[in-house]
Enzyme design. Structure first.
Site, PDB file in Angstrom:
ATOM      1  N   LYS A  89       0.854  -1.189   0.000  1.00  0.00           N
ATOM      2  CA  LYS A  89       0.000   0.000   0.000  1.00  0.00           C
ATOM      3  C   LYS A  89       0.895   1.246   0.000  1.00  0.00           C
ATOM      4  CE  LYS A  89      -2.655   3.346   1.606  1.00  0.00           C
ATOM      5  NZ  LYS A  89      -2.090   4.642   2.026  1.00  0.00           N
ATOM      6  N   CYS A 130      12.999  10.056   8.333  1.00  0.00           N
ATOM      7  CA  CYS A 130      12.734   9.648   9.713  1.00  0.00           C
ATOM      8  C   CYS A 130      14.007   9.667  10.544  1.00  0.00           C
ATOM      9  CB  CYS A 130      12.083   8.277   9.747  1.00  0.00           C
ATOM     10  SG  CYS A 130      12.897   7.089   8.688  1.00  0.00           S
ATOM     11  N   GLU A 139       8.809   0.720  11.441  1.00  0.00           N
ATOM     12  CA  GLU A 139       9.910   1.681  11.286  1.00  0.00           C
ATOM     13  C   GLU A 139       9.268   3.049  11.385  1.00  0.00           C
ATOM     14  OE1 GLU A 139      12.014   4.219  10.407  1.00  0.00           O
ATOM     15  OE2 GLU A 139      12.333   3.637   8.321  1.00  0.00           O
ATOM     16  N   GLU A 169       9.036  15.217  16.279  1.00  0.00           N
ATOM     17  CA  GLU A 169       9.543  15.066  14.920  1.00  0.00           C
ATOM     18  C   GLU A 169       8.859  16.081  14.018  1.00  0.00           C
ATOM     19  OE1 GLU A 169       8.535  11.425  12.775  1.00  0.00           O
ATOM     20  OE2 GLU A 169      10.599  11.360  12.069  1.00  0.00           O
TER      21      GLU A 169
END
Lengths: 487, 283
Positions: free
Chosen positions: A193, A301, A267, A398
């Protein structure tokens, strides 16, 4: 965009525009789902647009997969697993993967253009990083397919079955490769996906699977939004979920699969510390800081989004860093000289703006590049915050954008304590000429990846993944096989 | 001459190398498999669990900071201590599990041998699970298995000693510190074995044992944000719910699967993280 988007202090020495041609992408006006080896419309015939974030123009429309479309994909993957792929020898699986690697190399220019158009990242990065690494991942894992019994996870490694894989928008093709290559090498079939805002390169990859003659149903691709991903996570016919994305969504996925037999690897987010000691070579440090936070617009990330500088060199590092940041060329991602491209979506731009505003509100000192920004598209000028405290949101959350928070330290112990003061633990950088200190620090950092005198390097042989709330499981290397083996 | 009166033992918690009663002051009676009263055991509380996590966090740095060779010797010494108290352990395993004397002795022997097995792993796991990675560039790149940190164990409810050893020895072997909830109704073998860590050179806090009501304590243990991983072996029907709560801080979760015994590496792999270092190569 033919107008230079950058005012350079170099004046007449400034680069001319050097745009790559968008026509190389050969995009179709619309794409279906890739089910059982064929492109096919969604059951509802619903389509959604994928935009070029640098122009806000529609590149193509793609099918919006519903739960019943996801079910078709899982049924197709299960059938392919039972009838074909589990009966295909490792050596034959390897050859399919080698073929795929070669086809990616053959179509690399097209893939780079598609990626840059759909994602907004500079063509220099999609050309030199995303696409070659994607090919390299297939090439690396191809070789494992007939050597799994030597992978070192105990006796009789077996595939899990059907893997559901959900990938983010920051490295669309590369993340597809990171997910698909080890899964297929280990003998699983897949339902992939792609991210809602960057589905196109995965659909070109589907064409490559057709050209490679990959058996129907071994890889199925369901484009869509969060509901599509949720349907995949909840589908009882899926044996394994692999997710790359935010910690918030990862937490939700872990909760949803907790009561099932599904295997899970995650992750997730990060707030990487890039630690600079006073003995580090400053010129290399400045380039490393820039690569750490402005590579891919900071949509990484593992970005080095917290700079920790030893006090004795902090003023000089900051001064030289700001001078360098002012030289970054921001603008048309298709220009071969562009350093920083477009923010991927309006939603992400809004989040970056909000967190940067928090930086000012909480008292940090803001420096923003004076670069000119294009009128259309989603842009955020490279930004550095100094005088940041550990309690500030810009030091904890983040941001996933081109925003760097600068903090200082005096001793190695303090550097380690500050670096580890995060719920995340994905990556860190250490800059020092003293090898013993670098290793001392590396031993104490709670992070899955540590770059010493470099940053944001990736390789298919090198395991990547986090600790703590950055997730669990590894992608890349021998360790990356474990996520797709019953061991 | 009158018969000598036994000196009965009080079974307490083991936190940070000390033997406190529960801070709650509570205790609960534990019976033998035959239904006879065995002892009043400390009934740990949420606060005891939290104290144990604090102790484990501090101890983990010391434990992982020790050399792999030393960790192997400490684990081996634990086995030596257990060997010299085999008969006591066998008595309690027999009483707790309702085993015949010989079967209880065999169970204790297997548990001790398992500790010896893990003692030999401490300085090999790095080589077996780690390695150098041939990246395409001027870098020396290596991956090491490092401990996840603090592991919460809901120990096996029936297998009072062997099950306990299997759940705590593997994470300790690879450098973690453990907070274990002993079997609720069969806690004494785990408590006795853990007492021996005090004479095996373990830093206090590497293995903490809280006795008490599993349903009361397990939720607090798995939801604690400073716990990095949880082993739900003894959680029974509440396993799904506990696994969901563990997701709150993205914990690593071990749940037994069929045929696990065929792949003992799985337990060693579950609570380690692969840490990869890239270092530049240049003149």
């Amino acid at each position: 965009m033919t107008e230079p988007s950058h005012t350079s202090p170099l004046g007449a020495l400034a680069y001319d525009a050097a745009p790559e041609s968008a026509s190389i992408a050969h995009l179709a006006p619309s794409y279906g789902l890739f089910l059982d080896g064929q492109f096919t419309p969604a059951g509802s015939h619903a389509q959604f647009a994928s935009l070029n974030p640098a122009t806000e123009e529609t590149l193509a429309t793609v099918a919006l997969a519903s739960a019943s479309d996801v079910d078709r994909a899982v049924v197709s993957a299960r059938r392919a697993y039972e009838r074909v792929w589990s009966k295909t020898t490792g050596a034959e699986r390897a050859k399919y993967l080698f073929r795929i690697a070669r086809l990616i190399q053959e179509r690399s220019r097209e893939l780079a253009v598609v990626e840059t158009l759909d994602n907004g990242k500079p063509i220099r990065e999609s050309r030199d990083v995303d696409v070659p690494l994607a090919a390299a991942h297939f090439f690396y894992y191809a070789g494992w397919a007939d050597k799994l019994e030597h992978s070192g996870f105990g006796p009789h490694p077996r595939p899990l079955g059907v893997a559901g894989q959900i990938i983010p928008w920051n490295f669309p093709l590369l993340m597809a490769a990171w997910k698909l290559a080890p899964a297929l090498a280990a003998g699983n079939t897949c339902v992939l996906k792609p991210a809602e805002t960057t589905p196109l390169s995965a659909l070109v990859l589907a064409e490559i699977f057709q050209q490679a003659g990959l058996p129907d149903g071994v890889v199925n691709i369901v484009t869509g939004d969060g509901t599509t991903g949720a349907a995949l996570v909840d589908h009882p016919g899926v044996d394994k979920i692999a997710f790359t994305g935010s910690t918030a969504v990862g937490r939700m996925i872990q909760e949803r699969v907790a009561g099932s037999a599904k295997r899970l690897t995650l992750e997730l987010g990060g707030k990487g510390a890039n630690i600079v000691f006073e003995d580090a070579p400053i010129d290399e440090v400045i380039e490393g800081i820039v690569d750490g936070i402005f590579f891919n617009q900071g949509h990484v990330c593992c970005a080095g989004s917290r700079l920790l500088v030893q006090e004795s060199v902090a003023d000089e590092v900051l001064r030289r860093l700001l001078r360098r940041v002012d030289q970054l060329r921001v603008g048309d991602p298709m220009d071969k000289n562009t350093d920083v491209g477009a923010i991927n979506s309006a939603a992400q731009l809004e989040r970056i703006r909000e967190l940067a505003a928090w930086g000012e509100r909480e008292g940090a000192t803001r420096y923003t590049s004076a670069c000119a920004l294009p009128d259309k598209g989603y842009w955020f000028a490279p930004t550095v915050f100094a005088d940041v405290a550990q309690s500030h949101r810009i030091a904890r959350d983040e941001i996933f954008g081109p925003v760097l928070s600068v903090l200082t330290f005096r001793t190695p112990d303090e550097a380690v304590a500050k670096a580890n003061n995060s719920k995340y633990g994905l990556a860190c950088g250490v800059w020092s000429e003293k090898g013993s200190r670098t290793l001392w620090v590396a031993q104490r950092l709670r992070a899955g990846v540590i770059w010493a005198n470099t940053y944001n390097k990736f390789d298919p042989t090198s395991p990547f993944g986090g600790v703590r709330e950055s997730g669990f499981g590894r992608e890349g290397g021998r360790q990356g096989l474990e996520a797709y083996l019953d061991v | 001459m009158s018969e000598r009166l036994d000196v009965k033992k009080t079974y307490k918690l083991i936190i940070n190398g000390a033997f406190p009663r529960s801070e709650s002051g509570r205790s609960y009676p534990v019976a033998t498999a035959g239904g006879d009263f065995l002892a009043n055991v400390a009934q740990g509380s949420r606060k005891d669990v939290r104290d144990a996590v604090v102790a484990a966090r501090a101890a983990q740095a010391k434990w992982w900071g020790a050399s792999a060779y030393l960790r192997g010797q400490v684990l081996y010494r634990w086995a030596e201590m257990a060997e010299s108290r085999r008969s006591e352990l066998a008595d309690h395993v027999g009483l707790a599990e309702g085993l015949k004397k010989k079967d209880a002795q065999l169970s204790v022997a297997r548990a001790i041998d398992r500790i010896v097995w893990y003692a030999g792993w401490t300085d090999k796991v790095t080589q077996v699970l780690g390695g150098a990675n041939p990246v395409a560039g001027p870098f020396f790149n290596f991956s090491l298995p490092v401990p996840s940190g603090v592991i919460g164990v809901v120990a096996h409810q029936e297998s009072s000693l062997e099950g306990f050893v299997e759940s705590v020895a593997a994470p300790i072997c690879v450098g973690n510190a453990v907070v274990a909830l002993a079997s609720e109704h069969r806690p004494s073998p785990a408590v006795i074995l853990t007492e021996m860590t005090a004479t095996s050179d373990f830093p206090g806090g590497v293995l903490n044992v809280v006795t008490g009501v599993t349903a009361e304590l397990a939720g607090h243990l798995v939801a604690h944000e400073d716990v990095d991983g949880v082993d739900l072996t003894g959680a029974g029907e509440s396993s799904d719910d506990l696994a969901r709560r563990a997701a709150g801080s993205i914990k690593r979760v071990y749940r037994p699967r069929p045929h696990d015994e065929e792949n003992p590496l799985r337990r060693l792999r579950t609570f380690v993280e692969t840490s990869t270092v890239w270092h530049t190569i240049g003149q």
